[in-house]
Write a protein that holds these residues in place. Structure first.
Motif, PDB file in Angstrom:
ATOM      1  N   PRO A  55      -4.011   7.990 -12.743  1.00 26.66           N
ATOM      2  CA  PRO A  55      -5.218   7.584 -11.997  1.00 26.66           C
ATOM      3  C   PRO A  55      -5.182   6.120 -11.545  1.00 26.66           C
ATOM      4  CG  PRO A  55      -5.807   8.861 -13.930  1.00 26.66           C
ATOM      5  CD  PRO A  55      -4.340   8.647 -14.009  1.00 26.66           C
ATOM      6  N   LEU A  56      -4.756   5.218 -12.416  1.00 26.01           N
ATOM      7  CA  LEU A  56      -4.777   3.797 -12.028  1.00 26.01           C
ATOM      8  C   LEU A  56      -3.734   3.498 -10.955  1.00 26.01           C
ATOM      9  CD1 LEU A  56      -6.046   1.050 -12.378  1.00 26.01           C
ATOM     10  CD2 LEU A  56      -4.437   0.565 -14.205  1.00 26.01           C
ATOM     11  N   ARG A  57      -2.567   4.130 -11.060  1.00 29.73           N
ATOM     12  CA  ARG A  57      -1.541   3.913 -10.029  1.00 29.73           C
ATOM     13  C   ARG A  57      -2.046   4.395  -8.669  1.00 29.73           C
ATOM     14  NH1 ARG A  57       3.952   6.115 -12.746  1.00 29.73           N
ATOM     15  NH2 ARG A  57       2.495   7.031 -14.237  1.00 29.73           N
ATOM     16  N   GLU A  58      -2.765   5.524  -8.672  1.00 25.24           N
ATOM     17  CA  GLU A  58      -3.321   6.029  -7.399  1.00 25.24           C
ATOM     18  C   GLU A  58      -4.336   5.057  -6.823  1.00 25.24           C
ATOM     19  OE1 GLU A  58      -4.710  10.023  -8.075  1.00 25.24           O
ATOM     20  OE2 GLU A  58      -2.686  10.698  -8.574  1.00 25.24           O
ATOM     21  N   LYS A  59      -5.154   4.502  -7.709  1.00 20.94           N
ATOM     22  CA  LYS A  59      -6.194   3.563  -7.263  1.00 20.94           C
ATOM     23  C   LYS A  59      -5.550   2.296  -6.674  1.00 20.94           C
ATOM     24  CE  LYS A  59     -10.193   1.214  -9.121  1.00 20.94           C
ATOM     25  NZ  LYS A  59     -10.739   0.642 -10.325  1.00 20.94           N
ATOM     26  N   ILE A  60      -4.526   1.794  -7.343  1.00 23.51           N
ATOM     27  CA  ILE A  60      -3.849   0.574  -6.880  1.00 23.51           C
ATOM     28  C   ILE A  60      -3.169   0.828  -5.526  1.00 23.51           C
ATOM     29  CG2 ILE A  60      -1.893  -0.984  -7.366  1.00 23.51           C
ATOM     30  CD1 ILE A  60      -2.694  -0.790 -10.344  1.00 23.51           C
ATOM     31  N   ALA A  61      -2.498   1.982  -5.415  1.00 23.83           N
ATOM     32  CA  ALA A  61      -1.821   2.308  -4.149  1.00 23.83           C
ATOM     33  C   ALA A  61      -2.832   2.408  -3.013  1.00 23.83           C
ATOM     34  CB  ALA A  61      -1.055   3.616  -4.297  1.00 23.83           C
ATOM     35  N   ALA A  62      -4.019   2.993  -3.315  1.00 19.33           N
ATOM     36  CA  ALA A  62      -5.057   3.126  -2.281  1.00 19.33           C
ATOM     37  C   ALA A  62      -5.521   1.743  -1.816  1.00 19.33           C
ATOM     38  CB  ALA A  62      -6.223   3.934  -2.832  1.00 19.33           C
ATOM     39  N   GLU A  63      -5.635   0.814  -2.733  1.00 17.86           N
ATOM     40  CA  GLU A  63      -6.051  -0.556  -2.381  1.00 17.86           C
ATOM     41  C   GLU A  63      -5.011  -1.198  -1.455  1.00 17.86           C
ATOM     42  OE1 GLU A  63      -8.732  -2.355  -3.255  1.00 17.86           O
ATOM     43  OE2 GLU A  63      -9.681  -0.929  -4.604  1.00 17.86           O
ATOM     44  N   ILE A  64      -3.747  -1.039  -1.811  1.00 21.03           N
ATOM     45  CA  ILE A  64      -2.673  -1.646  -1.005  1.00 21.03           C
ATOM     46  C   ILE A  64      -2.631  -1.001   0.386  1.00 21.03           C
ATOM     47  CG2 ILE A  64      -0.168  -1.965  -0.818  1.00 21.03           C
ATOM     48  CD1 ILE A  64      -0.125  -2.131  -3.918  1.00 21.03           C
ATOM     49  N   LEU A  75      -4.234  -7.547   0.209  1.00 23.38           N
ATOM     50  CA  LEU A  75      -3.043  -8.378   0.020  1.00 23.38           C
ATOM     51  C   LEU A  75      -2.245  -7.916  -1.203  1.00 23.38           C
ATOM     52  CD1 LEU A  75      -1.595 -11.100   0.859  1.00 23.38           C
ATOM     53  CD2 LEU A  75      -2.920 -12.150  -0.958  1.00 23.38           C
ATOM     54  N   CYS A  76      -2.947  -7.723  -2.305  1.00 20.50           N
ATOM     55  CA  CYS A  76      -2.280  -7.299  -3.542  1.00 20.50           C
ATOM     56  C   CYS A  76      -3.335  -6.857  -4.541  1.00 20.50           C
ATOM     57  CB  CYS A  76      -1.462  -8.449  -4.141  1.00 20.50           C
ATOM     58  SG  CYS A  76      -2.477  -9.807  -4.760  1.00 20.50           S
ATOM     59  N   VAL A  77      -2.869  -6.316  -5.630  1.00 19.69           N
ATOM     60  CA  VAL A  77      -3.765  -6.021  -6.752  1.00 19.69           C
ATOM     61  C   VAL A  77      -3.263  -6.855  -7.930  1.00 19.69           C
ATOM     62  CG1 VAL A  77      -4.552  -4.248  -8.362  1.00 19.69           C
ATOM     63  CG2 VAL A  77      -4.299  -3.699  -5.940  1.00 19.69           C
ATOM     64  N   LEU A  78      -4.173  -7.628  -8.515  1.00 17.91           N
ATOM     65  CA  LEU A  78      -3.818  -8.375  -9.720  1.00 17.91           C
ATOM     66  C   LEU A  78      -4.098  -7.467 -10.909  1.00 17.91           C
ATOM     67  CD1 LEU A  78      -5.250 -11.942  -8.975  1.00 17.91           C
ATOM     68  CD2 LEU A  78      -2.940 -11.080  -8.596  1.00 17.91           C
ATOM     69  N   LEU A  79      -3.051  -7.024 -11.541  1.00 15.19           N
ATOM     70  CA  LEU A  79      -3.202  -6.088 -12.654  1.00 15.19           C
ATOM     71  C   LEU A  79      -3.151  -6.873 -13.963  1.00 15.19           C
ATOM     72  CD1 LEU A  79      -3.396  -3.237 -13.765  1.00 15.19           C
ATOM     73  CD2 LEU A  79      -0.933  -3.102 -13.664  1.00 15.19           C
ATOM     74  N   ILE A 100      -8.146  -9.362  -2.351  1.00 21.23           N
ATOM     75  CA  ILE A 100      -7.372  -9.201  -3.595  1.00 21.23           C
ATOM     76  C   ILE A 100      -8.232  -8.421  -4.584  1.00 21.23           C
ATOM     77  CG2 ILE A 100      -6.325 -10.414  -5.560  1.00 21.23           C
ATOM     78  CD1 ILE A 100      -5.839 -12.780  -3.650  1.00 21.23           C
ATOM     79  N   SER A 101      -7.679  -7.350  -5.129  1.00 19.95           N
ATOM     80  CA  SER A 101      -8.419  -6.577  -6.136  1.00 19.95           C
ATOM     81  C   SER A 101      -7.884  -6.918  -7.516  1.00 19.95           C
ATOM     82  CB  SER A 101      -8.230  -5.084  -5.906  1.00 19.95           C
ATOM     83  OG  SER A 101      -8.677  -4.744  -4.629  1.00 19.95           O
ATOM     84  N   VAL A 102      -8.759  -6.817  -8.488  1.00 20.99           N
ATOM     85  CA  VAL A 102      -8.333  -7.025  -9.876  1.00 20.99           C
ATOM     86  C   VAL A 102      -8.521  -5.714 -10.629  1.00 20.99           C
ATOM     87  CG1 VAL A 102      -8.728  -8.337 -11.999  1.00 20.99           C
ATOM     88  CG2 VAL A 102      -9.012  -9.457  -9.783  1.00 20.99           C
ATOM     89  N   ALA A 103      -7.484  -5.317 -11.339  1.00 24.15           N
ATOM     90  CA  ALA A 103      -7.593  -4.108 -12.164  1.00 24.15           C
ATOM     91  C   ALA A 103      -7.248  -4.490 -13.599  1.00 24.15           C
ATOM     92  CB  ALA A 103      -6.638  -3.037 -11.654  1.00 24.15           C
ATOM     93  N   GLU A 104      -8.027  -3.978 -14.525  1.00 19.54           N
ATOM     94  CA  GLU A 104      -7.758  -4.252 -15.937  1.00 19.54           C
ATOM     95  C   GLU A 104      -7.174  -3.010 -16.587  1.00 19.54           C
ATOM     96  OE1 GLU A 104     -10.572  -6.393 -18.595  1.00 19.54           O
ATOM     97  OE2 GLU A 104     -11.726  -6.578 -16.747  1.00 19.54           O
ATOM     98  N   LEU A 105      -6.235  -3.225 -17.478  1.00 11.74           N
ATOM     99  CA  LEU A 105      -5.612  -2.092 -18.176  1.00 11.74           C
ATOM    100  C   LEU A 105      -5.241  -2.532 -19.593  1.00 11.74           C
ATOM    101  CD1 LEU A 105      -4.199   0.722 -18.203  1.00 11.74           C
ATOM    102  CD2 LEU A 105      -2.212  -0.371 -17.175  1.00 11.74           C
ATOM    103  N   SER A 106      -5.686  -1.758 -20.557  1.00  7.37           N
ATOM    104  CA  SER A 106      -5.332  -2.074 -21.946  1.00  7.37           C
ATOM    105  C   SER A 106      -3.921  -1.558 -22.211  1.00  7.37           C
ATOM    106  CB  SER A 106      -6.312  -1.400 -22.892  1.00  7.37           C
ATOM    107  OG  SER A 106      -5.729  -1.295 -24.172  1.00  7.37           O
ATOM    108  N   PHE A 135       0.099  -9.133 -13.653  1.00  7.11           N
ATOM    109  CA  PHE A 135       1.121  -8.686 -12.705  1.00  7.11           C
ATOM    110  C   PHE A 135       0.542  -8.713 -11.291  1.00  7.11           C
ATOM    111  CE2 PHE A 135       2.168  -6.690 -16.703  1.00  7.11           C
ATOM    112  CZ  PHE A 135       3.556  -6.705 -16.761  1.00  7.11           C
ATOM    113  N   GLY A 136       1.263  -9.263 -10.366  1.00  5.91           N
ATOM    114  CA  GLY A 136       0.891  -9.154  -8.954  1.00  5.91           C
ATOM    115  C   GLY A 136       1.554  -7.905  -8.403  1.00  5.91           C
ATOM    116  N   VAL A 137       0.754  -6.927  -7.977  1.00  8.50           N
ATOM    117  CA  VAL A 137       1.323  -5.676  -7.447  1.00  8.50           C
ATOM    118  C   VAL A 137       1.106  -5.649  -5.935  1.00  8.50           C
ATOM    119  CG1 VAL A 137       1.276  -3.162  -7.555  1.00  8.50           C
ATOM    120  CG2 VAL A 137       0.839  -4.499  -9.611  1.00  8.50           C
ATOM    121  N   PHE A 138       2.176  -5.448  -5.187  1.00  7.54           N
ATOM    122  CA  PHE A 138       2.088  -5.484  -3.728  1.00  7.54           C
ATOM    123  C   PHE A 138       3.150  -4.555  -3.152  1.00  7.54           C
ATOM    124  CE2 PHE A 138       5.816  -8.154  -2.586  1.00  7.54           C
ATOM    125  CZ  PHE A 138       6.230  -8.479  -3.866  1.00  7.54           C
ATOM    126  N   GLY A 139       3.201  -4.497  -1.805  1.00  8.45           N
ATOM    127  CA  GLY A 139       4.227  -3.670  -1.145  1.00  8.45           C
ATOM    128  C   GLY A 139       4.144  -2.227  -1.607  1.00  8.45           C
TER     129      GLY A 139
END
Lengths: 74, 262
Positions: B106-115, B120-124, B154-160, B189-193
């Protein structure tokens, strides 16, 4: 990934990521060509070339004039 | 104007545009994610049930940046699946069911949708479940973004790091560098591309200055030096990355030329 081989003794000494240090130090941008100081020989070259041309012209003119003079005297 | 001059002019314009594409946009549009390899190691022969199971697995994970193959080994006690990134061994899975959710979550899908939406990127922010450490880092991230002209893209996502549902994703992130698993500090982590994760800022390294440098890196012109040696690691994911929305960073930079940097 590039830092996998780096070692450090404590977390506070862990190196920063390379992309970060490169960005901080401006290494990711296109670097301007470094200008190096070189000896300026243009003046001496100019004098030498001018002197050579003057010498050549005088020599040629001398030969021409001497030949003409010789022909007249005959 | 002669046609040849016109062609040269057009070509020069294209080349100059290519050099001014920002790192985040260039990577999303032009770089294919590196491939993972999942290998099923077995001893002796494969029975029919396993063959069918692996065929299903192969079909299931094919859309992601991963190859699947089986290799016979004489020196193993039990068969297992091994996940590799290039020549690097990442994880071992003893059972088929352990691979559930390997290529998506679920989180990977959300991050990809943001990109894909042009961000610009998602700060994870990968947290440790230690309230003091985590809140300190989060505060720094929020302060850094508050003062950034790029805060809205820029989106911020938190993950434990103990999140069970995202265990594969967390494992991939902790393999970005080989010592991360041993470090129990919050990581940014800066997630982009196409799901490329930069080597993280961690612990005391999560500072406003370093976050600004991360944003600067992603908003800079994509020089050949960056193209030839892209940092970070590609995360395993199923997205096709077709037709992303226009990068929002360009509008901000067009409206504020003083933010342009190379």
């Amino acid at each position: 990934m590039d830092q996998d081989t780096l070692t450090y003794d404590s977390l506070s000494n862990r190196p920063l990521p390379k992309w970060l240090t490169d960005q901080r130090d401006g290494l990711t941008t296109i670097q301007p060509v470094k200008k190096e100081m070189k000896a300026d020989n243009s003046l001496s070259v100019s004098f030498t070339v001018t002197g050579a041309i003057i010498f050549l012209v005088i020599t040629v003119l001398t030969i021409v004039i001497l030949r003409k003079k010789k022909n007249h005297s005959l | 104007m002669k046609p040849i001059y016109f062609k040269i002019l057009i070509l020069a314009s294209i080349v100059s545009l290519a050099c001014t594409t920002k790192v985040s946009e260039w990577v999303l549009l032009n770089t294919l994610p590196n491939q993972y390899t999942l290998i099923y190691f077995y001893k002796n022969s494969l029975n029919e049930a396993i063959v069918k199971q692996n065929e299903l697995l192969g079909k299931d994970i094919t859309p992601a940046n991963i190859h699947f193959k089986s290799i016979e080994r004489k020196d193993i006690e039990q068969p297992y699946y091994g996940l590799y990134y290039g020549n690097r061994f990442f994880s071992r899975y003893n059972e088929y069911k352990d691979l559930r959710g390997l290529t998506t979550s679920p989180l990977r899908e959300k991050i990809a949708a943001e990109i894909m939406s042009g961000k610009l990127c998602v700060l994870l922010y990968l947290t440790t479940d230690s309230k003091t450490k985590d809140e300190k880092g989060l505060q720094v991230i929020q302060e850094a973004l508050k003062s950034s002209p790029f805060k809205n893209i820029i989106s911020v996502a938190e993950l434990s790091r103990n999140d069970k549902e995202e265990s594969h994703f967390i494992s991939l992130l902790l393999n970005v560098e080989d010592d991360l698993k041993r470090i129990n500090e919050p990581m940014l982590f800066g997630v982009f591309g196409r799901f490329k994760a930069l080597e993280p800022l961690l612990g005391k390294g999560i500072t406003e200055e370093n976050i600004k440098l991360m944003i600067d890196f992603l908003t800079a012109d994509c020089s050949c030096l960056i193209k030839d040696d892209l940092p970070g690691m590609d995360i395993l994911f199923t997205e096709k990355w077709d037709n992303p929305a226009t990068a929002l960073v360009n509008k901000i930079l067009d409206d504020n030329p003083s933010l342009l940097h190379h």
